[in-house]
Design a protein around this motif. Sequence first.
Motif, mmCIF file in Angstrom:
data_model
loop_
_atom_site.group_PDB
_atom_site.id
_atom_site.type_symbol
_atom_site.label_atom_id
_atom_site.label_comp_id
_atom_site.label_asym_id
_atom_site.label_seq_id
_atom_site.Cartn_x
_atom_site.Cartn_y
_atom_site.Cartn_z
ATOM 1 N N ILE A 151 0.843 -1.203 0.000
ATOM 2 C CA ILE A 151 0.000 0.000 0.000
ATOM 3 C C ILE A 151 0.878 1.252 0.000
ATOM 4 C CG2 ILE A 151 -1.705 1.330 1.270
ATOM 5 C CD1 ILE A 151 -2.881 -1.091 -0.068
ATOM 6 N N VAL A 165 2.118 6.327 -7.085
ATOM 7 C CA VAL A 165 1.216 7.415 -7.486
ATOM 8 C C VAL A 165 1.979 8.729 -7.569
ATOM 9 C CG1 VAL A 165 -0.759 8.806 -6.747
ATOM 10 C CG2 VAL A 165 -0.873 6.314 -6.619
ATOM 11 N N THR A 210 -8.841 9.891 -11.203
ATOM 12 C CA THR A 210 -8.680 8.745 -12.104
ATOM 13 C C THR A 210 -7.221 8.312 -12.210
ATOM 14 O OG1 THR A 210 -8.586 10.275 -13.999
ATOM 15 C CG2 THR A 210 -10.734 9.306 -13.449
ATOM 16 N N PHE A 236 -4.940 8.645 -9.836
ATOM 17 C CA PHE A 236 -4.605 7.962 -8.574
ATOM 18 C C PHE A 236 -5.109 6.524 -8.583
ATOM 19 C CE2 PHE A 236 -6.518 6.658 -4.525
ATOM 20 C CZ PHE A 236 -5.375 6.478 -3.758
ATOM 21 N N VAL A 237 -6.368 6.346 -8.977
ATOM 22 C CA VAL A 237 -6.950 5.000 -8.983
ATOM 23 C C VAL A 237 -6.206 4.094 -9.959
ATOM 24 C CG1 VAL A 237 -9.030 3.680 -9.526
ATOM 25 C CG2 VAL A 237 -9.207 5.813 -8.241
ATOM 26 N N ILE A 248 -2.395 3.321 -8.569
ATOM 27 C CA ILE A 248 -2.255 2.429 -7.413
ATOM 28 C C ILE A 248 -2.737 1.018 -7.740
ATOM 29 C CG2 ILE A 248 -4.488 2.709 -6.271
ATOM 30 C CD1 ILE A 248 -2.926 3.106 -3.641
ATOM 31 N N GLN A 249 -3.530 0.897 -8.816
ATOM 32 C CA GLN A 249 -3.994 -0.424 -9.237
ATOM 33 C C GLN A 249 -3.173 -0.990 -10.396
ATOM 34 O OE1 GLN A 249 -8.509 -1.263 -8.652
ATOM 35 N NE2 GLN A 249 -8.382 0.717 -9.677
ATOM 36 N N ASN A 286 -2.222 -4.680 -6.406
ATOM 37 C CA ASN A 286 -2.912 -5.667 -7.234
ATOM 38 C C ASN A 286 -2.044 -6.878 -7.534
ATOM 39 O OD1 ASN A 286 -5.465 -4.663 -7.424
ATOM 40 N ND2 ASN A 286 -5.224 -3.760 -9.445
ATOM 41 N N LEU A 332 -8.298 -2.918 -0.228
ATOM 42 C CA LEU A 332 -7.758 -1.989 -1.224
ATOM 43 C C LEU A 332 -8.867 -1.086 -1.759
ATOM 44 C CD1 LEU A 332 -5.497 -0.961 -3.058
ATOM 45 C CD2 LEU A 332 -6.039 -2.828 -4.647
ATOM 46 N N PHE A 333 -10.053 -1.657 -1.947
ATOM 47 C CA PHE A 333 -11.203 -0.854 -2.393
ATOM 48 C C PHE A 333 -11.531 0.224 -1.360
ATOM 49 C CE2 PHE A 333 -15.831 -0.211 -2.156
ATOM 50 C CZ PHE A 333 -16.059 0.335 -3.411
ATOM 51 N N LEU A 338 -8.937 2.997 -1.691
ATOM 52 C CA LEU A 338 -9.197 3.825 -2.865
ATOM 53 C C LEU A 338 -10.382 4.761 -2.635
ATOM 54 C CD1 LEU A 338 -8.740 1.183 -5.712
ATOM 55 C CD2 LEU A 338 -7.165 2.985 -5.065
ATOM 56 N N SER A 353 -10.127 8.894 -2.374
ATOM 57 C CA SER A 353 -10.914 9.665 -3.345
ATOM 58 C C SER A 353 -11.878 10.603 -2.636
ATOM 59 C CB SER A 353 -11.681 8.716 -4.270
ATOM 60 O OG SER A 353 -10.802 7.878 -4.987
#
Length: 308
Positions: free
Chosen positions: A84, A91, A235, A237-238, A241-242, A263, A286-287, A290, A294
């Motif tokens: 993480i 990022v 967007t 950032f998401v 990190i994924q 991931n 992780l969700f 995120l 956000s």
Amino acid sequence: MTTPAIDDRRAAKRRADRHRYRDTRLAYLLLAPVVILLGIFVIWPAVYAGFLSFQDWSFYKDPQFVGWKNYADVLTDPLFVATIGRGFLFVLMTVPPMLVLAFLFASLVVSVSRRFATVLKVSIYIPTIISSVIASIVFVLIYTYDGGILNAVLAAFHIDAVAWIGDPAWALLSVAVPAVWLGMGITSLIMVAAMVDIPTEYYEAAAMEGAGWWQKTFYITMPQMKNVFLYLLITGFVAAIQQFELPLVMTQGGPLDSTTLPNLFIFNHFRNDVNVGYSIAAALLLFVVLGSVSALVFKFINSERLVD
């Protein structure tokens, strides 16, 4: 006793109600396939994943309820916590440089002739349509210690070769470069569209006051694009990190887990660990990360609608 005018209004209201009912029914009918597919492929899997995250379950045995154990195991796993933190570092390596470069490129596009601008937009969008796997292979060839293009360029300046994807100090940065390159295209085009949408009267008035490019950029362009920046920040950032394909193909998460992003960590556990509930719990956590980040960005960055 009613008058003809009242009867006409009532009849008009009944006709309007019938049309409204018919339109509403048609809208529901058109939305039904999407809602059904959403329920089958998104809502139900999400609910079932939440259920399995509380189970000790694998493909070889029935689920056994273990409560919050999977979540506790994930949160106390130093490798997950490290991924993480590494994801946030990734990022920082990708999103700010990509936004700055895309903004400069978009500024160039809107300042040149229309024909040349078309050439620039096509050229910047090409990386977007390239597969991440293909891009990973290309950059591996560029970073190769013996015979790689980058080290060959360094050798021309009498600089020692660097093990770009073999040294933990350089590996994550080496993965970040193709990530920026792949994301530049769509980011730049979105910024170009936002810049074109800014009224030219603002710039004309600023020019009459003697404002230069820097003043126009900081006092007109950037404030008018704040909602676009917010969208691209979230967007970006998401997506960063994924990131999954680049570290998987380029380094397989190494060396020494220095490029294992969240991931990839979840994928490796899902592939190697018999307890699938652990992997699902990690994915749901992780969700949560995120969603929380956000939400914080939306809270602390003013995103009011702009009014001309």
